[in-house]
Scaffold this active site. Sequence first.
Site, PDB file in Angstrom:
ATOM      1  CG  HIS A  89      -0.396   0.047   2.542  1.00 40.08           C
ATOM      2  ND1 HIS A  89      -0.024   1.220   3.170  1.00 40.08           N
ATOM      3  CD2 HIS A  89      -0.128  -0.944   3.430  1.00 40.08           C
ATOM      4  CE1 HIS A  89       0.441   0.943   4.376  1.00 40.08           C
ATOM      5  NE2 HIS A  89       0.395  -0.361   4.564  1.00 40.08           N
ATOM      6  CG  ASP A  91      -2.808   4.142   2.706  1.00 34.89           C
ATOM      7  OD1 ASP A  91      -2.488   3.044   2.211  1.00 34.89           O
ATOM      8  OD2 ASP A  91      -3.479   4.241   3.749  1.00 34.89           O
ATOM      9  CG  ASP A 122       3.073   0.394   7.658  1.00 34.98           C
ATOM     10  OD1 ASP A 122       2.602  -0.211   6.683  1.00 34.98           O
ATOM     11  OD2 ASP A 122       2.394   0.716   8.642  1.00 34.98           O
ATOM     12  CD  GLU A 153      -3.147  -1.272   5.901  1.00 33.07           C
ATOM     13  OE1 GLU A 153      -3.330  -2.197   6.703  1.00 33.07           O
ATOM     14  OE2 GLU A 153      -2.495  -0.240   6.180  1.00 33.07           O
ATOM     15  CD  GLU A 154      -1.040   2.460   7.644  1.00 27.38           C
ATOM     16  OE1 GLU A 154      -1.740   2.082   8.613  1.00 27.38           O
ATOM     17  OE2 GLU A 154       0.118   2.055   7.462  1.00 27.38           O
ATOM     18  CG  HIS A 419       1.245   2.638  12.552  1.00 26.89           C
ATOM     19  ND1 HIS A 419       0.004   2.087  12.810  1.00 26.89           N
ATOM     20  CD2 HIS A 419       1.554   2.273  11.291  1.00 26.89           C
ATOM     21  CE1 HIS A 419      -0.410   1.417  11.748  1.00 26.89           C
ATOM     22  NE2 HIS A 419       0.532   1.509  10.821  1.00 26.89           N
TER      23      HIS A 419
END
Length: 453
Positions: A89, A91, A122, A153-154, A419
């Site tokens: 992904h 995003d 990520d 996705e996030e 994150h």
Amino acid sequence: MSDDIRTKVAELMPTARDELAALVALRSVADPRQFPLEECRRAAEWVKDAFLGAGVGSVDLLETSDGSLAVVGHEPAPPGAPTVLLYCHYDVQPPGDETLWHSEPFTLTERDGRWYGRGAADCKGNLVMHLLALRALGTPFPVGIRIVAEGSEEMGTGGLENLVEERPELFAADMILIGDTGNSEAGNPTVTTTLRGIANVVVHVETLAGEVHSGMFGGPAPDAVAALVQMLSTLRDRDGNTVVDGLASDQTWTGVDYPAERFRADAGVLDGVGLAGTGSVADAVWARPALTVLGIDCPPVVGSAAAVTPRASARLNLRVPPGMDPREAQDALVKHLENAAPWGARVTVEREAVGSPFRATTDGPGYAALGKAMEEAFGKPMGSVGQGGSIPLCNVLADMIPNAEIALIGVEEPRSRIHAPDESVDPGEIEKLAVAEATFLQRFAADTARRQA
């Protein structure tokens, strides 16, 4: 493993670094309240062009039900060869408090041998790893290639999951490599075989019609914050284990161990502070339910008045292990909270969407080829871990493409701090994973041909 692949990947690493820098610079947070959606569109266009340049013959941008753009591509398989879907992904999570970063979040910065930036691991690092593997192989590819790069996705808004349900033919494959996890530690080849599901709720507590003076009414006046704190305290026992009435919390993990000292370092546990819970760390993070208080609404310290608070709320995150139904787990959490309310406090619980846990089937030919490729690339046997996070897409793919093997790999090892501020990637992980993936694609094709002979 062909030495040509290792050599080619090494030669391409400067290009991979430049590409990751270009991707990190695109602030592709799929939330228009925080960043312009044009950043996501630019990222999608970049990804499309990159996979076309890597030899995937047909690549399109498809708008999904949540408005995000999925990058979907296909290069047909040679006669008799299998097809492999490569997922990632583009995003990213928002950077959060940028003062906590030691370098600008959207500028890829090298420090102490690691590359720092939001999305460096990520999942833009995995995206670059896929590109690197395909370029190292060169065309024609030995297998059919499908690619999908998700754009939301996030945010967890389900756009790609809906697309898979609507158009499963775009994702048909014999093996699906989900590039959105990582090794147990840098240099240890690892496949993620289980994912915990999710069953979040928001609990609201009301006790008074409005604020009242703590000097005049404090004591017998039921304090909503105190009620909420008391309720939340019942969700952990004295040892720190998650305890929700009706949910088992004694499951054990049988794969790779997660040593407590390494976990302490990975998680940044302060000196002198113990770990919560009994049993092993692997049991706790991969096999058992886990309750986290994500946020609390109540008066802030600064500006607070000498008053009894009439209402308070908390958002709770319940991670659900494989073998446990997330809706039943959410029901149990709601009932527990309602029963735990003191003084007859009024409790309202809002249910958020649940996500199911996932367990991969690992006895197929794709896993066999992947294990050999990972061992060749890293020089160590491939181990297996679970992951506390959830990837709802895995269950949708398993339902819609039931004959495909699904494996989760990637560059997001614990030191990556995904994150969080100072997210980073070890470039050695990108390099070795690219070697492993390219080797797997070769081996999977060759093994399939031998079985058909």
